[in-house]
Enzyme design. Structure first.
Site, PDB file in Angstrom:
ATOM      1  N   HIS A 128      67.118  66.986  51.470  1.00 48.08           N
ATOM      2  CA  HIS A 128      65.937  66.331  52.056  1.00 48.08           C
ATOM      3  C   HIS A 128      64.902  66.041  50.953  1.00 48.08           C
ATOM      4  O   HIS A 128      63.774  66.535  50.997  1.00 48.08           O
ATOM      5  CB  HIS A 128      65.326  67.185  53.168  1.00 48.08           C
ATOM      6  CG  HIS A 128      64.447  66.392  54.096  1.00 48.08           C
ATOM      7  ND1 HIS A 128      64.326  66.643  55.427  1.00 48.08           N
ATOM      8  CD2 HIS A 128      63.649  65.321  53.866  1.00 48.08           C
ATOM      9  CE1 HIS A 128      63.484  65.791  55.975  1.00 48.08           C
ATOM     10  NE2 HIS A 128      63.055  64.969  55.035  1.00 48.08           N
ATOM     11  N   ARG A 163      66.433  61.249  59.789  1.00 50.53           N
ATOM     12  CA  ARG A 163      66.438  62.631  60.273  1.00 50.53           C
ATOM     13  C   ARG A 163      67.853  62.970  60.724  1.00 50.53           C
ATOM     14  O   ARG A 163      68.550  62.131  61.310  1.00 50.53           O
ATOM     15  CB  ARG A 163      65.485  62.799  61.467  1.00 50.53           C
ATOM     16  CG  ARG A 163      64.016  62.808  61.102  1.00 50.53           C
ATOM     17  CD  ARG A 163      63.634  64.071  60.309  1.00 50.53           C
ATOM     18  NE  ARG A 163      62.229  64.161  60.047  1.00 50.53           N
ATOM     19  CZ  ARG A 163      61.611  63.722  58.940  1.00 50.53           C
ATOM     20  NH1 ARG A 163      62.307  63.142  57.987  1.00 50.53           N
ATOM     21  NH2 ARG A 163      60.312  63.890  58.785  1.00 50.53           N
ATOM     22  N   GLU A 220      68.245  72.240  58.757  1.00 51.65           N
ATOM     23  CA  GLU A 220      67.890  72.294  57.332  1.00 51.65           C
ATOM     24  C   GLU A 220      67.220  73.629  57.038  1.00 51.65           C
ATOM     25  O   GLU A 220      66.446  74.101  57.874  1.00 51.65           O
ATOM     26  CB  GLU A 220      66.961  71.128  56.983  1.00 51.65           C
ATOM     27  CG  GLU A 220      67.671  69.797  57.148  1.00 51.65           C
ATOM     28  CD  GLU A 220      66.785  68.581  56.874  1.00 51.65           C
ATOM     29  OE1 GLU A 220      65.638  68.770  56.409  1.00 51.65           O
ATOM     30  OE2 GLU A 220      67.243  67.461  57.117  1.00 51.65           O
TER      31      GLU A 220
HETATM   32  C1  DGY Z   1      58.757  62.730  55.603  1.00 52.17           C
HETATM   33  O1  DGY Z   1      57.733  62.471  54.994  1.00 52.17           O
HETATM   34  O2  DGY Z   1      58.854  62.603  56.827  1.00 52.17           O
HETATM   35  C2  DGY Z   1      59.879  63.250  54.802  1.00 52.17           C
HETATM   36  O3  DGY Z   1      61.094  63.078  55.421  1.00 52.17           O
HETATM   37  C3  DGY Z   1      59.642  64.703  54.519  1.00 52.17           C
HETATM   38  O4  DGY Z   1      59.732  65.420  55.715  1.00 52.17           O
END
Ligand code: DGY
Length: 325
Positions: A285, A237, A266
């Site tokens: 992402h 993250r 994002e």
């Molecule tokens: C997750 O599954 O957490 C991915 O990063 C998509 O948000």
């Protein structure tokens, strides 16, 4: 009577049919201003919610007095206030496992792309700049045999270690809450304190969840500990990293490059200084974004939601304290 659910993500016809069979579905297929307003209107009757990429805070969920379960189509659960959900005994589930390998593939794609300057050199060819053999100014650095440093040795960390160890002959070092003997045995990996990992790794890869504990974990002090040859990879993250410090470290050549799939905000703003830097590979992402994996995640979320609404414990229950058992 069928339970009322609100879907804030469009699913495949197969999964939609499955949900329609068991529930009354309100679909919000776009989270623009109009979609958000329709979501607010639908929340008062919602008993279940299913979707992703939306911060569902108390402000929104207070509008849903009948809510029993939320099935997140993600492994990360940083979009939810878990204490609040637990207090209200709303069952939160996520989709681990099914995305592990795909997300680790993304991590390795970023490792290879940054080390071998794939995007930069592919753009050079596309821009008609390949007029003679490339020389040292365009050379990259090897991946095989280099030290892979993994911060957060969960499922995705392990899958990354597997690729590095078996595929690329990389010594693996890792940092996590506590040493993991099984991982050490499988991948010949060694536990390090965070500062030691930062000093020793050629690739510093973040695979840990965003929590109050990990927010801002990597900042100016940590970049200063990395080697000038180090390549920084983030598939966890964005908020685990202080992005201003990362930009400074890249500008000052404190590190060689960064491969980033996640960002503080994002979508990443097109005028982000990160996008001015040739030694940054930025992706949108897309860690789990393959047709197969996104379908498997959605199917997993549907299973979790239907179980919860049927009074059964969902397989991937996150807030176990909310379960009355
Ligand atoms: C997750 O599954 O957490 C991915 O990063 C998509 O948000």
């Amino acid at each position: 009577m069928k339970k009322q659910i609100v879907l804030y993500k469009k699913l495949s016809p197969l999964l939609m049919a499955r949900l329609h069979e068991h529930t009354d579905v309100t679909l919000i297929d776009n989270l623009d201003a109009d979609g958000l307003s329709r979501l607010r209107d639908a929340l008062p009757r919602a008993q279940g919610l299913l979707g992703a990429s939306l911060k569902l805070d108390a402000g929104l969920l207070d509008l849903a007095p009948n809510l029993e379960a939320i099935a997140s189509v993600s492994v990360g659960v940083d979009n939810y206030d878990i204490d609040y959900l637990t207090e209200r005994r709303i069952l939160l589930s996520n989709t681990p496992d099914v995305l592990t390998e795909t997300t680790a593939d993304t991590g390795f794609a970023l490792i290879l792309a940054t080390a071998r300057r794939v995007v930069e050199l592919a753009n050079l060819v596309r821009d008609g700049q390949w007029t003679r053999n490339i020389g040292p100014a365009h050379f990259g650095t090897d991946v095989h045999g280099k030290t892979l440093g993994i911060i957060g040795m969960g499922r995705i960390g392990e899958a990354l270690a597997q690729r590095g160890h078996f595929g690329f002959g990389m010594p693996v070092i890792y940092h996590s809450h506590s040493p993991k003997p099984a991982v050490e045995q499988r991948f010949d990996a060694q536990y390090r304190r965070l500062p030691d990992l930062l000093q020793q790794a050629d690739f510093v890869c973040l695979t840990l969840p965003l929590t109050a504990e990990t927010e801002g974990l990597i900042g100016a002090e940590q970049f200063a500990q990395m080697r000038p040859e180090a390549i920084f990879i983030n598939i966890s993250r964005g908020k685990v990293v202080n992005e201003t410090a990362l930009i400074q470290a890249l500008r000052d050549k404190q590190i060689r490059a960064a491969g980033l799939d996640v960002f503080e905000r994002e979508p990443l703003n097109a005028d982000s200084p990160l996008l001015q830097l040739n030694n940054v590979v930025a992706t949108p992402h897309m860690g789990s974004a393959t047709h197969e994996t996104r379908e498997a995640m959605a199917a997993c979320a549907v299973d979790n939601l239907l179980s919860a609404l049927a009074g059964e414990r969902p397989k991937n229950l996150v807030n176990v304290r909310a379960w009355k058992g």
